[in-house]
Design a protein around this motif. Structure first.
Motif, PDB file in Angstrom:
ATOM      1  N   ARG A   1      39.921  33.017  37.099  1.00 21.98           N
ATOM      2  CA  ARG A   1      41.356  33.057  36.836  1.00 21.98           C
ATOM      3  C   ARG A   1      41.833  31.709  36.302  1.00 21.98           C
ATOM      4  O   ARG A   1      41.204  30.674  36.534  1.00 21.98           O
ATOM      5  N   ARG A  53      44.996  31.964  46.538  1.00 23.37           N
ATOM      6  CA  ARG A  53      44.685  33.339  46.160  1.00 23.37           C
ATOM      7  C   ARG A  53      43.193  33.572  46.297  1.00 23.37           C
ATOM      8  O   ARG A  53      42.393  32.628  46.380  1.00 23.37           O
ATOM      9  N   PRO A 107      39.512  35.740  45.073  1.00 28.89           N
ATOM     10  CA  PRO A 107      38.888  36.354  43.900  1.00 28.89           C
ATOM     11  C   PRO A 107      39.332  37.814  43.767  1.00 28.89           C
ATOM     12  O   PRO A 107      39.652  38.476  44.754  1.00 28.89           O
ATOM     13  N   ARG A 108      39.367  38.328  42.552  1.00 30.20           N
ATOM     14  CA  ARG A 108      39.826  39.698  42.324  1.00 30.20           C
ATOM     15  C   ARG A 108      39.062  40.723  43.161  1.00 30.20           C
ATOM     16  O   ARG A 108      39.614  41.724  43.611  1.00 30.20           O
ATOM     17  N   TRP A 119      38.135  40.598  46.126  1.00 28.85           N
ATOM     18  CA  TRP A 119      38.666  40.686  47.474  1.00 28.85           C
ATOM     19  C   TRP A 119      39.934  41.523  47.536  1.00 28.85           C
ATOM     20  O   TRP A 119      40.383  41.889  48.617  1.00 28.85           O
ATOM     21  N   GLU A 120      40.521  41.797  46.396  1.00 25.10           N
ATOM     22  CA  GLU A 120      41.767  42.545  46.358  1.00 25.10           C
ATOM     23  C   GLU A 120      41.555  44.018  46.034  1.00 25.10           C
ATOM     24  O   GLU A 120      42.510  44.791  45.941  1.00 25.10           O
ATOM     25  N   VAL A 121      40.298  44.406  45.844  1.00 25.82           N
ATOM     26  CA  VAL A 121      39.997  45.806  45.529  1.00 25.82           C
ATOM     27  C   VAL A 121      40.117  46.639  46.781  1.00 25.82           C
ATOM     28  O   VAL A 121      39.554  46.276  47.819  1.00 25.82           O
TER      29      VAL A 121
END
Length: 292
Positions: free
Chosen positions: A53, A285, A287-288, A290-292
């Motif tokens: 990011r 924030r 890593p992406r 972890w947001e799945v």
């Protein structure tokens, strides 16, 4: 004329061949920025290099293509950052450790952080099934004023299936050394009949999951109050996890326990993201993945 019966031919029994996965990743500071210097992986481990990011660190992601570990399987992971380099390494998904008929699974992770470097090693949780046998060691070697945030999380059984863990082996050990001198060692060891230790009020108190978050840096203890401030609202929420934080010479250690694995994961992730901002000025924030 009758034909004599042929002797029955039995196919040889197929045996599971234990796998030995390996991954080596090294970052170095070159031409004013952190660059990937070494990349090696061997089945069933794979290393992915997604685009980071904006304003965040270079990232490497480890994936286990076998879908989990069974008795006798082994994973060797070596992560290093050279002087002045900064990087983050995580995993693609939770690691599953299946029931074993006797042999142990091993996960050995070696982190090397050179003077002036920063490394984050924050894998997603390992789910230990009933009857599984896991031996995991995380070894951290720091040089000079190298800094690291590292964590590990264990989930006891598959809550969605109503599974509880009553037997098996769980050994989760840490070793931290700076300039060749061991400064901290710790090991969780549960063997054979482990139901009592998981249920006992003086043990895990019925926790469904636990996590350890470690920050090693010369100034790590000065962030203790900030971490405790982050932990307080998490512990007071309706699904609150039990969180304890302490500081030693050059170390900040956070322990998390909870009856809900999702609550432990959320606390683990929020404390990590808050600590990286507090200690290194990095974005608050995840890593992406972890947001799945």
């Amino acid at each position: 004329m009758a034909v004599a019966d042929r002797p029955e031919v039995t196919a040889p029994e197929e045996k599971k061949v234990a796998v030995h996965g390996a991954a080596t990743v090294r970052f170095e500071h070159r031409h004013g920025e952190t660059r990937l210097a070494t990349l090696y992986h061997h089945d069933p481990l794979r290393v992915l290099m997604p685009t980071p990011r904006r304003d965040d660190l270079p990232i490497a992601v480890l994936a286990t293509t076998s879908g989990g570990m069974v008795g006798g399987d082994r994973m060797d992971i070596a992560l290093s950052v050279g002087s002045g380099a900064r990087a983050l390494v995580t995993t693609q998904a939770a690691e599953k450790v299946y029931r074993s008929t006797g042999a142990d699974c091993r996960i050995d992770t070696a982190l090397s952080v050179e003077d002036g470097a920063w490394l984050e090693w924050m894998p997603q949780e390992a789910i230990v099934f009933e009857g599984s046998r896991l031996r995991r060691l995380t070894r951290i070697d720091l040089s000079g004023n190298g800094r690291v945030i590292a964590g590990e999380m264990l989930v006891f059984g598959r809550a969605a299936f109503g599974e509880t863990v009553t037997r098996g082996l769980i050994r989760d050990a840490w070793e931290v050394a700076r300039d060749g001198r061991l400064i901290w060692a710790d090991a969780l060891h549960l063997d054979d009949d482990i139901a009592e230790a998981l249920a006992h009020p003086a043990g895990f108190g019925g926790a469904a999951a636990c996590a350890t978050l470690l920050h090693a840096a010369p100034d790590a203890p000065r962030h203790l109050d900030a971490v405790r401030a982050l932990a307080e609202p998490l512990a007071q929420s309706s699904e609150g996890a039990r969180i304890g934080a302490t500081a030693l010479d050059g170390l900040l250690i956070v322990r998390i326990l909870g009856g809900d694995a999702r609550a432990v994961r959320r606390a683990y992730a929020m404390l990590w993201s808050g600590l990286r901002a507090e200690a290194a000025g990095l974005p608050t924030r995840l890593p992406r993945l972890w947001e799945v």
